[in-house]
Design an enzyme around this catalytic site. Sequence first.
Site, short mmCIF file in Angstrom:
data_model
loop_
_atom_site.label_atom_id
_atom_site.label_comp_id
_atom_site.label_asym_id
_atom_site.label_seq_id
_atom_site.Cartn_x
_atom_site.Cartn_y
_atom_site.Cartn_z
NE ARG A 264 -1.93 1.81 3.49
CZ ARG A 264 -2.06 1.78 4.82
NH1 ARG A 264 -2.96 1.02 5.39
NH2 ARG A 264 -1.27 2.53 5.56
CG HIS A 268 -6.91 3.41 6.36
ND1 HIS A 268 -7.30 2.19 5.87
CD2 HIS A 268 -8.02 3.99 6.88
CE1 HIS A 268 -8.60 2.03 6.10
NE2 HIS A 268 -9.06 3.11 6.71
CE1 TYR A 276 -0.33 4.82 9.79
CE2 TYR A 276 0.52 2.84 8.73
CZ TYR A 276 -0.43 3.85 8.83
OH TYR A 276 -1.46 3.89 7.95
#
Lengths: 349, 324
Positions: A264, A268, A276
Amino acid sequence: MAKPSRNWGPLHPAAAEETAERLAKTDLPRERQLEIYRFLRLNRMTEDRLSNLYRQGKVVGGLYSSRGQEAISVGSACALEPQDIVGPLIRNLGTMFVRGVQPREVMMQYMARADGPTGGKDVNTHFGDMKRGLVAPISMLGALIPVMAGVALAGRMQKKDLVALTYIGDGGTSTGDFHEGLNFAAVLNVPFVLIAEHNGYAYSTPIAKQMRVKNIVTRAAAYGIPGEMVDGNDVLAVYEATKRAIDRARSGAGPTLIEAKTFRMRGHAEHDDAGYVPPELFEEWKKKDPIDRFERHLLANGLATEEDLKKIVTEIDEELNREVDAALASPMPPAERAFEGVYCEVGAE
Amino acid sequence: MSAITYIEAIRQAMWEEMEQDERVFLIGQDIGIYGGAFRATAGMLDRFGPERVIDSPISESAMIGTAIGAAMMGMRPVVEMQFIDFIACGFNQIYNFAGPNHYRWGQSVPLVVRGPSGGGVRSSNFHSQNPESIFQHGPGLKIVAPGTAVDARGLLKAAIRDPNPVLYFEHKFLYRRIKEVLPEGEAVGRLGEARVMRPGDRITLVGYGATTWTCMEVAEELAKEGVEAEVIDLRTLVPYDEETVLASVKKTGRALVVYEAQLTLGFGAEVAARLADAAFPWLDAPIRRVAYPDRPVPYARVLENALLPDKGKALAAARELLRF
């Protein structure tokens, strides 16, 4: 953290000879491979455009990117037959384009316009159309798995020779519905294919905190079905693996679990800077960008010239300009619509 | 025609719909070879085959999810919860997938989820619940709770034919205790319509499922004292037939709502709230509710009976209202 590119990304003509990308073997003709390229670019460029619009406050709510994962959406969807049914998730915009959803619809949907696919009733990829073989997801992950198993079951009952395909993220495989749905599909032996996109993170949760097994595909054995692991950044490998699974399902041999390994490349959602994620992971996976790799493959194998590819990209860019303008100019829904449509009227189904 | 039981009427409804519409099929645990824990599907596997009478793994969420997918394809699945209590295991699929689906993207989900609810059978907390009001909160769902064998058949047929997701809460206490002669012909019921079971003019007694009969028993007692109570069987909870109940309370001026679900936010609470507003000028007494206290269902007969809203409790409440 690298800012998202405002261009569609550099082409790599010079690199073509030296690092000729050997993607999976395929019998796909040249025209079909150029179509695949167009869908990959359309996927990425549309999401880049949506990201810009988000920054301008013209798209609100959750904006989820599939950057780096486009080969999974596009490659898999290209293996579907017209009568097959697919249930895309939030990072499968590419799937929707392959199935015939138009950029105009996407822009209208993301901008909550009255004439968009849900008329302002729902967000991002939460829309569907059974006539085009598209089922809309809900936000609760895993829920679509038993639902699509049911679509496959109904297709068999109706003798439609169809296969149902859906997706799940690595995080989503931890849900009860993943287990219940896949087990149900396996026991009933329905024509169903599940693609697990192993992209390394579920929001901020890395894979090591999500599961103890290294590979999602090992779970296939638990349900007594075949599993296949594939390079999710090789669009041809994804296409071929999905085609095998779909053919197997159509022949009556039941479900397959495909695990596509990818990464990814964004947070998100748009608001998440993914601080992170160790930066070296982004660097490592940038080199495996699925669109760059496919470009190199097309050029190195004489399937396209730089001009061919530039033309495709320019056409998409112009189309997106038109469609964004059209969507921006179209009206918001009337407030009264909030009260409508809860029930299907008898006879209207 | 001879009288048949409430559960037999349910079986008959499913059988008749399966015969005349090949889109209808059943999923549940032990419904095939076993014929259902309550025999609701006895004989159906032999008649309709395993593709249409599906014995499922223990996965309420998958059963309901699969049915949702099939329903969107135009099939008419009927999912059996062996005990309605287990519907909790499929809550997300019902509340978040089936219910809002049409509102969100215009796709109907003609699904029925049915099963035995209710207590009074000494089966403790996970085989006796009345969880209908948890779902009445969910937009897009329809909720039915038949109180008679005639309605058990007619309304299940209507539910199967309805293009929306319908939750069908049967009351297991009534399964073999009531027997009625069913009307000839298809006799498809109509969702969203309450029924006046017994006309009266002094007080309105509202019930559904098993408490329809509790209200009838109260009415019989009051009749011995010369008081004619009007009994309403709600039959469908969502959509709620407010008109029928309101018309009755305008006539009687007094309303007692009896329901076996827990008092707080049980369906009767909604009935009372709406009457408090719409019937206010006609009320001669406060609207009262007799319901299950906010407790889980206990096992021992003496404990369960202490909590059930029985004839004694309802009669006492009715008499209080009549004294106003």
